[in-house]
Scaffold this motif. Structure first.
Motif, PDB file in Angstrom:
ATOM      1  N   LYS A 136       0.806  -1.227   0.000  1.00 23.54           N
ATOM      2  CA  LYS A 136       0.000   0.000   0.000  1.00 23.54           C
ATOM      3  C   LYS A 136       0.841   1.279   0.000  1.00 23.54           C
ATOM      4  O   LYS A 136       0.291   2.378   0.040  1.00 23.54           O
ATOM      5  CB  LYS A 136      -0.925   0.005   1.218  1.00 23.54           C
ATOM      6  CG  LYS A 136      -1.946  -1.130   1.221  1.00 23.54           C
ATOM      7  CD  LYS A 136      -2.833  -1.067   2.454  1.00 23.54           C
ATOM      8  CE  LYS A 136      -3.859  -2.197   2.461  1.00 23.54           C
ATOM      9  NZ  LYS A 136      -4.727  -2.143   3.668  1.00 23.54           N
ATOM     10  N   LEU A 137       2.157   1.129  -0.060  1.00 23.98           N
ATOM     11  CA  LEU A 137       3.016   2.314  -0.023  1.00 23.98           C
ATOM     12  C   LEU A 137       2.875   3.136  -1.303  1.00 23.98           C
ATOM     13  O   LEU A 137       2.944   2.593  -2.411  1.00 23.98           O
ATOM     14  CB  LEU A 137       4.474   1.914   0.169  1.00 23.98           C
ATOM     15  CG  LEU A 137       4.910   1.537   1.581  1.00 23.98           C
ATOM     16  CD1 LEU A 137       6.367   1.117   1.581  1.00 23.98           C
ATOM     17  CD2 LEU A 137       4.694   2.693   2.545  1.00 23.98           C
ATOM     18  N   LYS A 138       2.702   4.435  -1.128  1.00 23.32           N
ATOM     19  CA  LYS A 138       2.593   5.342  -2.266  1.00 23.32           C
ATOM     20  C   LYS A 138       3.745   6.336  -2.332  1.00 23.32           C
ATOM     21  O   LYS A 138       4.013   6.907  -3.389  1.00 23.32           O
ATOM     22  CB  LYS A 138       1.271   6.093  -2.195  1.00 23.32           C
ATOM     23  CG  LYS A 138       0.044   5.187  -2.293  1.00 23.32           C
ATOM     24  CD  LYS A 138      -1.248   5.992  -2.184  1.00 23.32           C
ATOM     25  CE  LYS A 138      -2.466   5.084  -2.272  1.00 23.32           C
ATOM     26  NZ  LYS A 138      -3.744   5.856  -2.129  1.00 23.32           N
ATOM     27  N   GLU A 139       4.425   6.551  -1.204  1.00 18.28           N
ATOM     28  CA  GLU A 139       5.524   7.519  -1.174  1.00 18.28           C
ATOM     29  C   GLU A 139       6.438   7.206   0.001  1.00 18.28           C
ATOM     30  O   GLU A 139       6.064   6.481   0.932  1.00 18.28           O
ATOM     31  CB  GLU A 139       4.980   8.940  -1.044  1.00 18.28           C
ATOM     32  CG  GLU A 139       4.169   9.168   0.212  1.00 18.28           C
ATOM     33  CD  GLU A 139       3.652  10.600   0.341  1.00 18.28           C
ATOM     34  OE1 GLU A 139       4.184  11.484  -0.354  1.00 18.28           O
ATOM     35  OE2 GLU A 139       2.731  10.824   1.149  1.00 18.28           O
ATOM     36  N   ALA A 140       7.619   7.757  -0.051  1.00 19.48           N
ATOM     37  CA  ALA A 140       8.572   7.627   1.048  1.00 19.48           C
ATOM     38  C   ALA A 140       9.481   8.842   1.035  1.00 19.48           C
ATOM     39  O   ALA A 140       9.665   9.495  -0.004  1.00 19.48           O
ATOM     40  CB  ALA A 140       9.385   6.349   0.934  1.00 19.48           C
ATOM     41  N   MET A 141      10.042   9.146   2.187  1.00 12.85           N
ATOM     42  CA  MET A 141      10.962  10.267   2.298  1.00 12.85           C
ATOM     43  C   MET A 141      12.236   9.951   1.511  1.00 12.85           C
ATOM     44  O   MET A 141      12.710   8.816   1.537  1.00 12.85           O
ATOM     45  CB  MET A 141      11.284  10.516   3.770  1.00 12.85           C
ATOM     46  CG  MET A 141      12.072  11.764   4.042  1.00 12.85           C
ATOM     47  SD  MET A 141      12.182  12.077   5.829  1.00 12.85           S
ATOM     48  CE  MET A 141      10.456  12.469   6.194  1.00 12.85           C
ATOM     49  N   PRO A 142      12.825  10.915   0.830  1.00 11.83           N
ATOM     50  CA  PRO A 142      14.075  10.644   0.107  1.00 11.83           C
ATOM     51  C   PRO A 142      15.212  10.341   1.075  1.00 11.83           C
ATOM     52  O   PRO A 142      15.280  10.896   2.172  1.00 11.83           O
ATOM     53  CB  PRO A 142      14.329  11.947  -0.656  1.00 11.83           C
ATOM     54  CG  PRO A 142      13.588  12.991   0.104  1.00 11.83           C
ATOM     55  CD  PRO A 142      12.373  12.304   0.677  1.00 11.83           C
ATOM     56  N   PHE A 143      16.092   9.443   0.651  1.00 15.23           N
ATOM     57  CA  PHE A 143      17.232   9.089   1.510  1.00 15.23           C
ATOM     58  C   PHE A 143      18.383   8.583   0.651  1.00 15.23           C
ATOM     59  O   PHE A 143      18.212   8.166  -0.501  1.00 15.23           O
ATOM     60  CB  PHE A 143      16.841   8.048   2.561  1.00 15.23           C
ATOM     61  CG  PHE A 143      16.613   6.662   2.014  1.00 15.23           C
ATOM     62  CD1 PHE A 143      17.601   5.694   2.079  1.00 15.23           C
ATOM     63  CD2 PHE A 143      15.405   6.320   1.423  1.00 15.23           C
ATOM     64  CE1 PHE A 143      17.399   4.421   1.565  1.00 15.23           C
ATOM     65  CE2 PHE A 143      15.175   5.056   0.910  1.00 15.23           C
ATOM     66  CZ  PHE A 143      16.179   4.097   0.983  1.00 15.23           C
ATOM     67  N   GLY A 144      19.553   8.631   1.257  1.00 10.99           N
ATOM     68  CA  GLY A 144      20.752   8.064   0.653  1.00 10.99           C
ATOM     69  C   GLY A 144      21.461   7.186   1.663  1.00 10.99           C
ATOM     70  O   GLY A 144      21.006   7.017   2.797  1.00 10.99           O
ATOM     71  N   ALA A 145      22.585   6.609   1.249  1.00 13.46           N
ATOM     72  CA  ALA A 145      23.310   5.690   2.127  1.00 13.46           C
ATOM     73  C   ALA A 145      24.812   5.860   1.963  1.00 13.46           C
ATOM     74  O   ALA A 145      25.308   6.121   0.860  1.00 13.46           O
ATOM     75  CB  ALA A 145      22.913   4.250   1.834  1.00 13.46           C
ATOM     76  N   VAL A 146      25.511   5.712   3.073  1.00 17.74           N
ATOM     77  CA  VAL A 146      26.966   5.573   3.081  1.00 17.74           C
ATOM     78  C   VAL A 146      27.232   4.176   3.628  1.00 17.74           C
ATOM     79  O   VAL A 146      26.985   3.891   4.806  1.00 17.74           O
ATOM     80  CB  VAL A 146      27.641   6.637   3.965  1.00 17.74           C
ATOM     81  CG1 VAL A 146      29.141   6.362   4.076  1.00 17.74           C
ATOM     82  CG2 VAL A 146      27.387   8.029   3.414  1.00 17.74           C
ATOM     83  N   LEU A 147      27.709   3.285   2.774  1.00 16.68           N
ATOM     84  CA  LEU A 147      27.826   1.870   3.137  1.00 16.68           C
ATOM     85  C   LEU A 147      29.153   1.589   3.829  1.00 16.68           C
ATOM     86  O   LEU A 147      30.208   2.027   3.371  1.00 16.68           O
ATOM     87  CB  LEU A 147      27.709   1.010   1.877  1.00 16.68           C
ATOM     88  CG  LEU A 147      27.447  -0.477   2.104  1.00 16.68           C
ATOM     89  CD1 LEU A 147      26.069  -0.703   2.716  1.00 16.68           C
ATOM     90  CD2 LEU A 147      27.582  -1.252   0.794  1.00 16.68           C
ATOM     91  N   THR A 148      29.094   0.846   4.932  1.00 16.01           N
ATOM     92  CA  THR A 148      30.312   0.488   5.663  1.00 16.01           C
ATOM     93  C   THR A 148      30.509  -1.020   5.770  1.00 16.01           C
ATOM     94  O   THR A 148      31.474  -1.470   6.378  1.00 16.01           O
ATOM     95  CB  THR A 148      30.282   1.074   7.093  1.00 16.01           C
ATOM     96  OG1 THR A 148      29.172   0.524   7.808  1.00 16.01           O
ATOM     97  CG2 THR A 148      30.174   2.594   7.049  1.00 16.01           C
TER      98      THR A 148
END
Length: 385
Positions: free
Chosen positions: A124-136
Motif C-alpha cells: 500500500k506504499l505510495k511515497e517515502a521520504m528521500p534518503f541516501g546511504a553511506v555503506l560500511t
C-alpha cells in the motif's frame, strides 16, 4: 528466459574518499537525519566525515540500530523525524541500517498504522521520504534495491516489505570503510552475498545466459576475493571487488527473467527470530541442507554451478551436484561461518518450534516450485543438525 521488467534508479558513487560527495548529492536546504548502528561509525571517523561533508545543513542523529533492525527501535526514529521536521534521511552503516532507514522513510509519510507496512509487505506504499546511504559493510545489497527486512520483536518475526518508493536515491561505496570490520562481519557478508546469488541462480534452467553468467561471475569473485579480504583486511582491490559483488548480488539484475527460490532465507529468518543467530549464519546452515534435500530437482543447475564456479569437469551431473554442495559448505567454513546447528549450541529440540513458526508465518510452501512444505522444511532442519 521469462518475461521481466527491470528498474533501478539508485546512483552508485564508488571509491575511496567519496563521502565528500554528500555536499552535492543532498539538497543544500535539507533537514537531514543521519541513522547509524553502533559507536564504530563514530570511533573510526565515518560519522565525523559525514557531518563535515553535510556542511551547514541542519543535522540530527539517530543511533543504536540493531544488526536485525527492530520495528520497536525504528518507530522511535519515525517519531523523531516527525518531531524535528526532518525531510531527508541518510543511512550510515551496513544493510541493517539501510533496511531500517527504508522503513523510517516509508513510515514517516504513511497515512495509517506503520506496522501495516510490514503486514502488507509494502503493497500500500505510495511515497517515502528521500534518503541516501553511506555503506560500511558489504553484504545485503540493500544499498541498491527496494527491499527491507525488519524484525517485529512482539511477534518474534522477521518481516519484509518491497516497494519502489524505497530505492535509495544514491549510495556511497568506499571500500576503505570496510577495513576495520571484525572478521565475523566480513565472513558473514561474504556468505550473505553468496546466498543472495544462489537463491536466484540454483533453481532450474530457463536459458537465461546473461543472468547465469553474471551470477557465476559474482560467485567466482566471492570465492576468489573473500579469503583474500579475510587474510588481509586492508587489501583495497579485494575489498572493492567484494563490495561491488555484494551490491550486484541483490540489485535486481541477475534475478530478472529467471525463477527464484528464497526458501533458505525464509527458514533462516525463523532461526534468527527464535534463536538470535546472525542472518548469514542461518544461511550457511540452511543452504547446503536445502540443496541436499532438493538435489535431484536442482541437479541441472547444480551441475552447471559445479562446472563454471568450482571448475569440476569429472563425473556425471549427479556426482558434480554432490561435490558442488560439499564445496559450498567448505567455502562457508573457510571464511569463518559454521554450517551446522550444533555449531551454535542448537540441537533437535529447536526443530519443532521452528516448524511451528513457519506455520504461524504462513511459510508452508517455499522454493521456486512452492513445493518445500513443512515436512520438507523439517527434513532440511534435521539435515542441518
Amino acid at each position: 528466459m521469462n518475461n521481466f521488467e527491470f528498474y533501478n534508479p539508485t546512483r552508485i558513487v564508488f571509491g575511496q574518499g567519496q563521502i565528500s560527495r554528500l555536499s552535492t548529492l543532498i539538497p543544500e536546504d535539507a533537514n537531514v537525519m543521519v541513522l547509524y548502528g553502533g559507536e564504530s561509525a563514530r570511533k573510526f571517523g565515518t560519522l565525523d566525515e559525514v557531518e563535515a561533508a553535510l556542511g551547514d545543513r541542519k543535522v540530527s542523529l539517530f543511533g543504536g540500530i540493531e544488526a536485525n533492525p527492530k520495528y520497536e527501535t525504528m518507530i522511535k526514529a519515525v517519531e523523531q523525524v516527525k518531531n524535528e521536521g526532518t525531510d531527508y534521511l541518510l543511512a550510515v552503516g551496513g544493510g541493517s541500517v539501510v533496511d531500517g532507514t527504508k522503513f523510517v522513510a516509508a513510515a514517516s509519510l504513511y497515512d495509517g498504522e506503520p506496522l501495516d507496512i510490514l503486514k502488507t509487505g509494502g503493497a500500500k506504499l505510495k511515497e517515502a521520504m528521500p534518503f541516501g546511504a553511506v555503506l560500511t559493510l558489504s553484504a545485503t545489497g540493500s544499498e541498491m534495491n527496494k527491499v527491507s527486512v525488519i524484525t517485529y520483536d512482539a511477534a518474534q518475526a522477521k518481516m519484509a516489505f518491497i516497494s519502489e518508493t524505497v530505492f535509495p536515491q544514491f549510495s556511497i561505496l568506499d571500500p576503505v570503510k570496510t577495513f576495520t570490520l571484525p572478521p565475523r562481519q566480513v565472513g558473514n557478508g561474504i556468505v550473505d552475498a553468496f546466498v543472495h546469488v544462489t537463491e536466484q541462480y540454483l533453481t532450474y534452467p530457463v536459458n537465461a545466459k546473461v543472468q547465469d553468467r553474471f551470477a557465476e561471475g559474482i560467485l567466482q569473485t566471492l570465492v576468489e576475493d573473500g579469503p583474500k579480504a579475510m587474510a588481509n583486511p586492508e587489501d583495497y582491490e579485494a575489498r572493492s571487488n567484494l563490495m561491488w559483488a555484494a551490491t550486484q548480488a541483490l540489485n535486481g539484475l541477475i534475478g530478472t527473467g529467471v525463477p527464484q527460490d528464497w526458501a533458505t532465507h525464509m527458514i533462516g529468518h525463523e532461526l534468527t527470530a527464535l534463536y538470535g543467530l546472525d542472518h548469514a549464519q542461518t544461511l550457511a546452515v540452511i543452504l547446503p541442507s536445502l540443496l541436499e534435500e532438493k538435489q535431484q530437482q536442482k541437479q541441472a543447475k547444480l551441475a552447471q554451478f559445479a562446472e563454471r564456479v568450482w571448475g569440476m569437469t569429472e563425473g556425471d551431473d549427479a556426482e558434480k551436484a554432490t561435490q558442488a554442495i560439499i564445496k559450498t559448505r567448505e567455502f562457508f567454513e573457510s571464511v569463518g561461518v559454521k554450517t551446522r546447528l550444533g555449531d551454535y549450541q542448537l540441537d533437535a529440540t529447536c526443530i519443532d518450534p521452528l516448524v511451528q513458526h513457519l506455520t504461524d508465518h504462513k511459510m508452508t510452501h517455499l522454493g521456486e516450485h512452492q513445493d518445500i512444505d513443512l515436512d520438507s522444511s523439517r527434513r532440511i532442519l534435521n539435515r542441518s543438525l
